[in-house]
Write a protein that holds these residues in place. Structure first.
Motif, PDB file in Angstrom:
ATOM      1  N   ILE A  51       0.857  -1.180   0.000  1.00 48.88           N
ATOM      2  CA  ILE A  51       0.000   0.000   0.000  1.00 48.88           C
ATOM      3  C   ILE A  51       0.897   1.234   0.000  1.00 48.88           C
ATOM      4  O   ILE A  51       1.768   1.376   0.873  1.00 48.88           O
ATOM      5  N   ILE A  52       0.713   2.109  -0.992  1.00 49.82           N
ATOM      6  CA  ILE A  52       1.606   3.262  -1.176  1.00 49.82           C
ATOM      7  C   ILE A  52       0.833   4.569  -1.046  1.00 49.82           C
ATOM      8  O   ILE A  52      -0.192   4.764  -1.709  1.00 49.82           O
ATOM      9  N   ALA A  53       1.348   5.481  -0.208  1.00 54.26           N
ATOM     10  CA  ALA A  53       0.778   6.819  -0.059  1.00 54.26           C
ATOM     11  C   ALA A  53       1.403   7.774  -1.072  1.00 54.26           C
ATOM     12  O   ALA A  53       2.447   7.468  -1.660  1.00 54.26           O
ATOM     13  N   PRO A  54       0.811   8.933  -1.291  1.00 55.81           N
ATOM     14  CA  PRO A  54       1.355   9.884  -2.269  1.00 55.81           C
ATOM     15  C   PRO A  54       2.781  10.334  -1.991  1.00 55.81           C
ATOM     16  O   PRO A  54       3.513  10.699  -2.919  1.00 55.81           O
ATOM     17  N   ASP A  55       3.211  10.315  -0.723  1.00 51.92           N
ATOM     18  CA  ASP A  55       4.575  10.752  -0.411  1.00 51.92           C
ATOM     19  C   ASP A  55       5.598   9.632  -0.580  1.00 51.92           C
ATOM     20  O   ASP A  55       6.779   9.811  -0.284  1.00 51.92           O
ATOM     21  N   GLY A  56       5.140   8.468  -1.055  1.00 51.30           N
ATOM     22  CA  GLY A  56       6.048   7.362  -1.307  1.00 51.30           C
ATOM     23  C   GLY A  56       6.190   6.385  -0.162  1.00 51.30           C
ATOM     24  O   GLY A  56       6.756   5.300  -0.331  1.00 51.30           O
ATOM     25  N   LYS A  57       5.681   6.725   1.027  1.00 52.65           N
ATOM     26  CA  LYS A  57       5.755   5.805   2.157  1.00 52.65           C
ATOM     27  C   LYS A  57       4.789   4.638   1.927  1.00 52.65           C
ATOM     28  O   LYS A  57       3.775   4.786   1.245  1.00 52.65           O
ATOM     29  N   ASN A  58       5.139   3.486   2.523  1.00 51.54           N
ATOM     30  CA  ASN A  58       4.315   2.317   2.237  1.00 51.54           C
ATOM     31  C   ASN A  58       4.075   1.448   3.450  1.00 51.54           C
ATOM     32  O   ASN A  58       4.715   1.603   4.497  1.00 51.54           O
ATOM     33  N   MET A  59       3.132   0.532   3.291  1.00 48.08           N
ATOM     34  CA  MET A  59       2.867  -0.544   4.238  1.00 48.08           C
ATOM     35  C   MET A  59       2.853  -1.831   3.423  1.00 48.08           C
ATOM     36  O   MET A  59       2.310  -1.857   2.316  1.00 48.08           O
ATOM     37  N   ILE A  60       3.479  -2.904   3.964  1.00 44.23           N
ATOM     38  CA  ILE A  60       3.605  -4.146   3.206  1.00 44.23           C
ATOM     39  C   ILE A  60       3.235  -5.336   4.092  1.00 44.23           C
ATOM     40  O   ILE A  60       3.678  -5.433   5.242  1.00 44.23           O
ATOM     41  N   VAL A  61       2.413  -6.223   3.544  1.00 49.18           N
ATOM     42  CA  VAL A  61       2.102  -7.500   4.185  1.00 49.18           C
ATOM     43  C   VAL A  61       2.651  -8.595   3.280  1.00 49.18           C
ATOM     44  O   VAL A  61       2.329  -8.646   2.089  1.00 49.18           O
ATOM     45  N   VAL A  62       3.505  -9.479   3.839  1.00 43.12           N
ATOM     46  CA  VAL A  62       4.167 -10.507   3.041  1.00 43.12           C
ATOM     47  C   VAL A  62       3.762 -11.892   3.526  1.00 43.12           C
ATOM     48  O   VAL A  62       3.772 -12.173   4.730  1.00 43.12           O
ATOM     49  N   ASP A  63       3.388 -12.743   2.596  1.00 41.94           N
ATOM     50  CA  ASP A  63       3.186 -14.173   2.858  1.00 41.94           C
ATOM     51  C   ASP A  63       4.357 -14.891   2.211  1.00 41.94           C
ATOM     52  O   ASP A  63       4.409 -15.042   0.987  1.00 41.94           O
ATOM     53  N   VAL A  64       5.314 -15.362   3.020  1.00 46.16           N
ATOM     54  CA  VAL A  64       6.555 -15.909   2.462  1.00 46.16           C
ATOM     55  C   VAL A  64       6.345 -17.247   1.754  1.00 46.16           C
ATOM     56  O   VAL A  64       7.057 -17.580   0.807  1.00 46.16           O
ATOM     57  N   ALA A  65       5.390 -18.055   2.206  1.00 46.64           N
ATOM     58  CA  ALA A  65       4.983 -19.296   1.533  1.00 46.64           C
ATOM     59  C   ALA A  65       6.193 -20.130   1.096  1.00 46.64           C
ATOM     60  O   ALA A  65       7.006 -20.529   1.917  1.00 46.64           O
ATOM     61  N   ALA A  66       6.332 -20.393  -0.216  1.00 48.22           N
ATOM     62  CA  ALA A  66       7.385 -21.287  -0.710  1.00 48.22           C
ATOM     63  C   ALA A  66       8.791 -20.789  -0.387  1.00 48.22           C
ATOM     64  O   ALA A  66       9.738 -21.583  -0.305  1.00 48.22           O
ATOM     65  N   ASN A  67       8.956 -19.495  -0.193  1.00 49.47           N
ATOM     66  CA  ASN A  67      10.282 -18.964   0.136  1.00 49.47           C
ATOM     67  C   ASN A  67      10.873 -19.630   1.381  1.00 49.47           C
ATOM     68  O   ASN A  67      12.084 -19.819   1.478  1.00 49.47           O
ATOM     69  N   LYS A  68      10.015 -19.969   2.333  1.00 48.59           N
ATOM     70  CA  LYS A  68      10.473 -20.564   3.592  1.00 48.59           C
ATOM     71  C   LYS A  68      10.721 -22.066   3.473  1.00 48.59           C
ATOM     72  O   LYS A  68      11.214 -22.696   4.408  1.00 48.59           O
ATOM     73  N   ALA A  69      10.342 -22.653   2.341  1.00 50.19           N
ATOM     74  CA  ALA A  69      10.354 -24.113   2.225  1.00 50.19           C
ATOM     75  C   ALA A  69      11.641 -24.666   1.630  1.00 50.19           C
ATOM     76  O   ALA A  69      11.757 -25.871   1.423  1.00 50.19           O
ATOM     77  N   ILE A  70      12.618 -23.831   1.343  1.00 51.93           N
ATOM     78  CA  ILE A  70      13.878 -24.327   0.809  1.00 51.93           C
ATOM     79  C   ILE A  70      14.565 -25.197   1.871  1.00 51.93           C
ATOM     80  O   ILE A  70      14.578 -24.854   3.056  1.00 51.93           O
ATOM     81  N   THR A  71      15.104 -26.340   1.456  1.00 54.06           N
ATOM     82  CA  THR A  71      15.612 -27.339   2.397  1.00 54.06           C
ATOM     83  C   THR A  71      17.132 -27.380   2.434  1.00 54.06           C
ATOM     84  O   THR A  71      17.816 -26.857   1.534  1.00 54.06           O
ATOM     85  N   ALA A  72      17.649 -28.057   3.459  1.00 49.28           N
ATOM     86  CA  ALA A  72      19.098 -28.229   3.575  1.00 49.28           C
ATOM     87  C   ALA A  72      19.641 -29.034   2.394  1.00 49.28           C
ATOM     88  O   ALA A  72      20.745 -28.771   1.896  1.00 49.28           O
ATOM     89  N   GLU A  73      18.872 -30.017   1.938  1.00 55.99           N
ATOM     90  CA  GLU A  73      19.293 -30.811   0.781  1.00 55.99           C
ATOM     91  C   GLU A  73      19.407 -29.940  -0.466  1.00 55.99           C
ATOM     92  O   GLU A  73      20.367 -30.059  -1.239  1.00 55.99           O
ATOM     93  N   GLU A  74      18.431 -29.057  -0.655  1.00 56.83           N
ATOM     94  CA  GLU A  74      18.495 -28.143  -1.797  1.00 56.83           C
ATOM     95  C   GLU A  74      19.663 -27.181  -1.667  1.00 56.83           C
ATOM     96  O   GLU A  74      20.348 -26.875  -2.660  1.00 56.83           O
ATOM     97  N   MET A  75      19.911 -26.701  -0.455  1.00 60.73           N
ATOM     98  CA  MET A  75      21.034 -25.792  -0.252  1.00 60.73           C
ATOM     99  C   MET A  75      22.362 -26.474  -0.573  1.00 60.73           C
ATOM    100  O   MET A  75      23.294 -25.832  -1.078  1.00 60.73           O
ATOM    101  N   ALA A  76      22.460 -27.778  -0.319  1.00 62.30           N
ATOM    102  CA  ALA A  76      23.694 -28.497  -0.634  1.00 62.30           C
ATOM    103  C   ALA A  76      23.960 -28.481  -2.134  1.00 62.30           C
ATOM    104  O   ALA A  76      25.120 -28.476  -2.578  1.00 62.30           O
ATOM    105  N   ARG A  77      22.897 -28.430  -2.918  1.00 61.19           N
ATOM    106  CA  ARG A  77      23.033 -28.425  -4.384  1.00 61.19           C
ATOM    107  C   ARG A  77      23.517 -27.077  -4.914  1.00 61.19           C
ATOM    108  O   ARG A  77      23.877 -26.961  -6.087  1.00 61.19           O
ATOM    109  N   THR A  78      23.525 -26.069  -4.063  1.00 63.10           N
ATOM    110  CA  THR A  78      23.950 -24.735  -4.501  1.00 63.10           C
ATOM    111  C   THR A  78      25.455 -24.523  -4.363  1.00 63.10           C
ATOM    112  O   THR A  78      25.968 -23.463  -4.730  1.00 63.10           O
ATOM    113  N   ALA A  79      26.165 -25.518  -3.858  1.00 61.68           N
ATOM    114  CA  ALA A  79      27.597 -25.358  -3.576  1.00 61.68           C
ATOM    115  C   ALA A  79      28.398 -24.813  -4.758  1.00 61.68           C
ATOM    116  O   ALA A  79      29.216 -23.892  -4.586  1.00 61.68           O
TER     117      ALA A  79
END
Length: 308
Positions: A96-124
């Motif tokens: 949500i953005i006001a005319p002066d550029g200030k904002n309010m944000i609500v985030v649902d992280v969903a899949a972002n939080k689901a990355i696993t240690a096994e997947e992280m190992a593949r990023t080496a």
């Protein structure tokens, strides 16, 4: 070309422009609305890419995020380790953005939080090949800690944006070279409100340096940047811009910052002054345009933000 590896979030954003930010219990009617792609990790990756770096993005999408792979490809960002969940939706945000550029944000992280240690190992391989590793706190703390531990083991500089702010595990802090909070995040981490008493704020940063952090860069919005190391601090005022949307200001600052950092010279704040000035100018362009990803300057403009 500098190689940046970003572990972070990628979201489907819905943005509403309103005549004023609502008070508690108040409803407001938007004057405009649009959809875009966002997420701190994605924004930082795009900023670094638009600033001229080779970028790899580590993250996780949902089954509804297939088209985002195409977007990453169009941006020239490597997504070989952008994973996909079969049953958890892609992260999303309402802005949500006001005319002066200030904002309010609500985030649902969903899949972002689901990355696993096994997947992280593949990023080496990506971590081993990069020049700088960057993350935030919109994935999960285990992934962030594993990412930075591998980066440090490989001798790679690490940049942490502690957002959304939370208590930082000692293992993560020990692996952090550069900490980049905004004023709200810093207030949480040091336990005092952020004011223009910069000497007081600096006096509370001892635990960061004792843990091994080399540089703390506090983004203060229209009040500029506080650049700190164990020897002292500098306050760098912001340039005057016509701000219309502060969304992604901090993210664009970080992406631009790492694009101009010299990984071999992180011993003191003076070495970072040109990179910080560049990042301030880059972020100034972003806040003068509507949107997050959509407000990033094109590659053709990136060199114009260097300080003179």
């Amino acid at each position: 070309m500098k190689k940046i590896c970003v572990l972070g979030s990628i979201n489907i954003d819905k943005t509403y422009q309103v005549p004023k930010l609502p008070d508690v219990g108040e409803s407001v009617v938007p004057t405009g609305r649009f959809a875009s792609t966002g997420g701190k990790g994605f924004n930082q990756a795009v900023a670094a890419r638009r600033a001229g770096c080779q970028v790899s993005f580590i993250g996780k999408l949902g089954p509804d995020g297939d088209y985002l792979y195409e977007l990453l490809t169009r941006e020239g960002i490597d997504h070989s380790c952008t994973f996909q969940s079969k049953d958890i939706p892609t992260g999303s945000a309402v802005i949500i953005i006001a005319p002066d550029g200030k904002n309010m944000i609500v985030v649902d992280v969903a899949a972002n939080k689901a990355i696993t240690a096994e997947e992280m190992a593949r990023t080496a391989p990506l971590v081993e090949e990069c020049d700088i590793a960057v993350t935030q706190l919109e994935t999960n703390m285990e992934a962030a800690t594993l990412f930075f531990a591998r980066a440090k083991a490989c001798g790679k500089p690490t940049v942490l944006n502690p957002a959304p702010v939370d208590d930082l595990p000692p293992a993560l802090l020990r692996s952090t070279d550069i900490l980049v909070p905004n004023e709200t995040e810093l207030a949480y981490l040091i336990g005092v409100p952020v004011t223009d008493d910069y000497a007081l704020l600096y006096s509370k940063m001892g635990p960061f340096f004792q843990a091994g952090v080399k540089i703390v860069i506090v983004t203060l919005g229209e009040h500029g940047v506080l650049l700190c190391d164990a020897k002292g601090f500098d306050h760098l005022p912001a340039s005057k811009v016509n701000a219309v949307d502060s969304t992604a200001a901090g993210d664009s600052f970080i992406g631009a910052l790492v694009s101009r950092m010299d990984p071999s010279h992180l011993d003191d704040r003076a070495a970072l002054l040109p990179a910080v000035a560049y990042a301030q100018n880059f972020a100034g362009y972003v806040v003068s345009h509507i949107g997050a990803y959509d407000s990033m300057p094109p590659r053709s403009l990136s060199d114009t933000f260097a300080s003179t």
